[in-house]
Design a protein around this motif. Structure first.
Motif, PDB file in Angstrom:
ATOM      1  N   ILE A  14     -38.921 -16.624  -0.186  1.00 11.43           N
ATOM      2  CA  ILE A  14     -38.178 -17.390  -1.184  1.00 11.43           C
ATOM      3  C   ILE A  14     -38.897 -17.411  -2.519  1.00 11.43           C
ATOM      4  N   GLY A  15     -40.210 -17.131  -2.520  1.00 11.97           N
ATOM      5  CA  GLY A  15     -40.967 -17.025  -3.756  1.00 11.97           C
ATOM      6  C   GLY A  15     -41.130 -18.327  -4.512  1.00 11.97           C
ATOM      7  N   LEU A  16     -41.556 -19.397  -3.851  1.00  9.50           N
ATOM      8  CA  LEU A  16     -41.740 -20.675  -4.532  1.00  9.50           C
ATOM      9  C   LEU A  16     -42.878 -20.617  -5.552  1.00  9.50           C
ATOM     10  N   PHE A  17     -42.773 -21.465  -6.576  1.00  8.31           N
ATOM     11  CA  PHE A  17     -43.841 -21.534  -7.560  1.00  8.31           C
ATOM     12  C   PHE A  17     -43.969 -22.960  -8.090  1.00  8.31           C
ATOM     13  N   ASP A  18     -45.124 -23.260  -8.686  1.00  5.65           N
ATOM     14  CA  ASP A  18     -45.379 -24.532  -9.343  1.00  5.65           C
ATOM     15  C   ASP A  18     -44.670 -24.499 -10.695  1.00  5.65           C
ATOM     16  N   PRO A  19     -43.810 -25.470 -10.995  1.00 11.36           N
ATOM     17  CA  PRO A  19     -43.097 -25.428 -12.280  1.00 11.36           C
ATOM     18  C   PRO A  19     -44.025 -25.412 -13.487  1.00 11.36           C
ATOM     19  N   ALA A  20     -45.241 -25.915 -13.319  1.00  9.30           N
ATOM     20  CA  ALA A  20     -46.205 -25.901 -14.429  1.00  9.30           C
ATOM     21  C   ALA A  20     -46.953 -24.576 -14.525  1.00  9.30           C
ATOM     22  N   GLY A  54     -38.024 -21.538  -7.420  1.00 10.34           N
ATOM     23  CA  GLY A  54     -38.133 -20.322  -6.634  1.00 10.34           C
ATOM     24  C   GLY A  54     -37.531 -19.186  -7.434  1.00 10.34           C
ATOM     25  N   ILE A  55     -37.385 -18.037  -6.830  1.00 12.00           N
ATOM     26  CA  ILE A  55     -36.940 -16.845  -7.548  1.00 12.00           C
ATOM     27  C   ILE A  55     -35.481 -17.003  -7.990  1.00 12.00           C
TER      28      ILE A  55
END
Length: 338
Positions: A14-20, A54-55
């Protein structure tokens, strides 16, 4: 029925990431795809996450991945077409397919965008109530990807040359189009269109409340309506977590993750009566035994095992390594030459 030897081993992120700090998460996804290629996986898939952390633009990510890999197939599982213009999407798909050397496997689905009432004014401010989110949207995309005319104008105008079909044209792309379906109707329709079929850990409880029974009926309905019959491609996507080389801390985390999600598998959920498959956690031998006992798994020879959404990069490395070196061989898969 004896299980078919596993021919293609894939995984889904799913490619999650930290919004910051989104770049770190996106870079992690690209590194995971590179690792998948080194381990011999046949395919890597990413999933859309619009207005989430996510992506949101899988084709952009896969274009980058195509330049950092040389063999592994790259797919979307799935692109919800309610967010897309079929002509523009066809151009993007063909471009990434050409850049990847013919490795793109686009998976799509239909229906209104999630939380449509909240997003429709931003997405379709002038046509929100007239948009067609039916299978017709897929037909348009398939026609354009296949090279059918998009306009009645072509030729030279001044110094510019115009084509009447989507450019670039990638001749093999139409045969690698997938439909992600969770209902009997969708499975039949995908077969009739000559598409490939993605079946995941979510299905609709229509004729039964037994997940495996429902999924098996979808696979058979798809192939029963496909020109290629039993040779039609089906890819199964379940959440699978082998623990062979996991640390005690990781094993505890994995089992806690699965336990928290298990209650939703007991009965159909919500107005759509969605049914969820249980996450499979354990040694590769244990997971393989459970998969071989699954009637739906026995009828497929391609998988795209879903990576849990919220794990850390090191966890994904361990899971993918165990999948490629232990679980895959236990399912009859043979690692490709990398």
């Amino acid at each position: 029925m004896t299980a078919r030897p596993l021919r293609k081993l894939g995984f889904l992120s799913i490619g999650l990431f930290d919004p910051a700090d989104p770049r770190t998460g996106l870079e992690s996804t690209l590194e995971i795809i590179e690792l998948g290629e080194r381990l011999g996986f046949d395919s890597a898939w990413v999933r859309h996450r619009h207005l989430q952390y996510g992506i949101s633009s899988p084709l952009t990510v896969l274009a980058a991945a195509s330049q950092r890999t040389r063999r592994i197939e790259l797919g979307t599982a799935v692109t919800p077409l309610g967010w897309e213009n079929p002509l523009r999407l066809a151009e993007d798909l063909a471009t990434v397919d050409v850049l990847s050397g013919g490795r793109l496997n686009p998976g799509v689905s239909v229906g209104p965008p999630m939380h449509y009432d909240n997003v429709k004014q931003a997405l379709y401010p002038n046509t929100a109530d007239r948009e067609d989110f039916s299978h017709e949207r897929v037909r348009r995309l398939l026609a354009l990807v296949g090279g059918e005319p998009a306009t009645d104008f072509s030729g030279v105008e001044g110094f510019e040359v115009f084509s009447d079909r989507v450019q670039p044209h990638s001749p093999g792309l139409r045969s690698r189009m997938w439909y992600g379906g969770g209902s009997l109707r969708s499975a039949r329709w995908a077969g009739e269109q000559g598409m490939n079929f993605l079946t995941s850990s979510v299905v609709k409880a229509e004729e039964s409340e037994d997940f495996t029974e429902v999924q098996l009926s979808h696979i058979r309905a798809f192939r029963g309506n496909h020109p290629d019959g039993e040779r039609a491609r089906v890819c199964q996507g379940l959440v699978v977590i082998p623990t062979d080389s996991a640390s005690p801390r990781q094993r505890a985390k994995y089992r806690e993750y699965a336990a928290a999600r298990t209650p939703r598998t007991a009965t159909p959920q919500g107005p759509a009566r969605l049914m969820f498959a249980r996450d499979l956690v354990g040694s590769s031998a244990e997971v393989a035994e459970r998969l071989h006992a699954d009637a739906a798994f026995r009828e497929v020879d391609e998988v795209a095992f879903a990576l849990p959404f919220t794990f850390e990069h090191a966890d994904y490395e361990q899971i993918l390594t165990d999948m490629a070196t232990r679980l895959g061989p236990a399912l009859g898969w043979q690692q490709v030459d990398t």
